[in-house]
Design an enzyme around this catalytic site. Structure first.
Site, short mmCIF file in Angstrom:
data_model
loop_
_atom_site.label_atom_id
_atom_site.label_comp_id
_atom_site.label_asym_id
_atom_site.label_seq_id
_atom_site.Cartn_x
_atom_site.Cartn_y
_atom_site.Cartn_z
N ASN A 46 0.83 -1.21 0.00
CA ASN A 46 0.00 0.00 0.00
C ASN A 46 0.87 1.26 0.00
O ASN A 46 1.38 1.67 1.03
CB ASN A 46 -0.92 -0.02 1.23
CG ASN A 46 -1.95 1.09 1.21
OD1 ASN A 46 -1.81 2.07 0.48
ND2 ASN A 46 -2.97 0.94 2.02
N PHE A 47 1.00 1.85 -1.18
CA PHE A 47 1.68 3.13 -1.33
C PHE A 47 0.65 4.21 -1.67
O PHE A 47 0.94 5.15 -2.39
CB PHE A 47 2.71 3.07 -2.45
CG PHE A 47 3.83 2.11 -2.20
CD1 PHE A 47 4.58 2.16 -1.03
CD2 PHE A 47 4.16 1.15 -3.15
CE1 PHE A 47 5.63 1.27 -0.82
CE2 PHE A 47 5.20 0.26 -2.94
CZ PHE A 47 5.93 0.32 -1.77
N SER A 48 -0.56 4.07 -1.13
CA SER A 48 -1.65 4.85 -1.70
C SER A 48 -2.66 5.43 -0.72
O SER A 48 -3.41 6.34 -1.09
CB SER A 48 -2.42 3.96 -2.68
OG SER A 48 -2.83 2.76 -2.04
N CYS A 49 -2.74 4.93 0.49
CA CYS A 49 -3.79 5.38 1.40
C CYS A 49 -3.60 6.85 1.79
O CYS A 49 -2.54 7.23 2.28
CB CYS A 49 -3.80 4.52 2.66
SG CYS A 49 -5.12 4.97 3.81
N ASN A 114 -6.52 3.80 -5.11
CA ASN A 114 -7.03 3.87 -3.75
C ASN A 114 -7.97 5.08 -3.65
O ASN A 114 -8.23 5.77 -4.62
CB ASN A 114 -5.88 4.02 -2.75
CG ASN A 114 -6.25 3.51 -1.35
OD1 ASN A 114 -7.37 3.69 -0.90
ND2 ASN A 114 -5.31 2.88 -0.68
N THR A 115 -8.45 5.31 -2.44
CA THR A 115 -9.36 6.42 -2.18
C THR A 115 -8.73 7.77 -2.51
O THR A 115 -7.55 7.98 -2.29
CB THR A 115 -9.76 6.41 -0.69
OG1 THR A 115 -10.21 5.11 -0.35
CG2 THR A 115 -10.86 7.41 -0.41
#
Length: 263
Positions: A46-49, A114-115
């Site tokens: 996860n490099f995106s949250c 991601n969001t």
């Protein structure tokens, strides 16, 4: 979490279990986490949250900084013994840049998206997700061997049509989160069955029969302007006009007049 993973593998030994994980900016921390998860089938990093801890250089703070991303991907892929997907943040101008860095740093695939900031997600985010996925898919097609990497599409998938559109834009797989939260876990089986019906309706035997097919219909505004200019120049070259008054004819008056118009 590790206990639940172990239980799932015991209960469903023939299924694939992928963990979506995050860690702060620490090589040791990543190595310890990867060792603990070495029995899983694959990992999504996860490099995106957007709701993480940027002060610790986690999540989107890494995904928005290609130098950090390259370093962390290097740590992860040096230690990982299973396939790794890097999950991209949409909160960036050009999503192909971190996707490219992730693949060049050893990741086997990309997940997107991601969001968006402040929790913008589900159906509202789908058009943005499709655009980002299309950009990544085109980059992967142009710069990488498609057989060596994969793309997982995420963002507002609720129906089989939504899933099919992501696949048409190049996704190898599609993920669902909010849709399951709204409709329950049973919704996954419904999606799979409906997607199979979609494939039968269009005579597709496998996902690869239609994956990425729609990419050919997308281009950039710059390319459209270039094509328009070339078309105008071609029409001008074809309009040579009349050499003398005696070339005018009654029946061909309109066509002959148009041949003298410059644009």
């Amino acid at each position: 979490m590790l206990k639940e993973f172990k239980q799932l593998k015991q209960e469903y030994p023939d299924r694939i279990l992928i963990a979506s994980i995050m860690e702060e900016y620490s090589k040791t921390g990543w190595e310890e986490l990867l060792t603990a998860l070495s029995k899983l089938d694959a990992l999504e990093i996860n490099f995106s949250c957007p709701h993480g801890m940027p002060e610790r250089r986690m999540d989107a703070a890494v995904g928005q900084d290609c130098a950090l991303l390259e370093e962390v991907c290097g740590w992860v892929n040096a230690k990982a013994t299973v396939p790794v997907w890097a999950k991209m943040t949409p909160n960036i101008t050009d999503i192909t840049e971190p996707a490219r860095v992730s693949l060049k740093s050893g990741c086997e695939g990309i997940s997107a998206i991601n969001t968006i900031m402040r929790g913008y997600s589900y159906k509202a985010v789908r058009p943005i997700a499709l655009a980002k996925v299309m950009n990544i898919a085109q980059m992967m097609k142009d710069e990488f061997n498609e057989n060596d990497c994969s793309l997982s599409g995420i963002g507002g998938v609720e129906t089989e049509y939504d899933a099919a559109v992501f696949i048409l834009l190049g996704s190898n797989t599609v993920q669902v989160c909010t849709g399951v939260m709204v409709h329950g876990y049973g919704h996954v089986k419904i999606l799979c069955a409906e997607l199979q019906d979609f494939m039968k309706q269009h005579n597709f035997s496998t996902i690869e029969d239609f994956r990425g097919h729609s990419l050919q219909y997308f281009t950039t505004h710059t390319d459209l302007v270039k094509r328009q200019k070339e078309a105008i120049e071609q029409r001008k070259a074809e309009r040579r006009g009349l050499k003398s008054d005696k070339d005018w004819t009654g029946d061909g008056f309109v066509k002959e007049t148009e041949s003298m118009v410059s644009n």
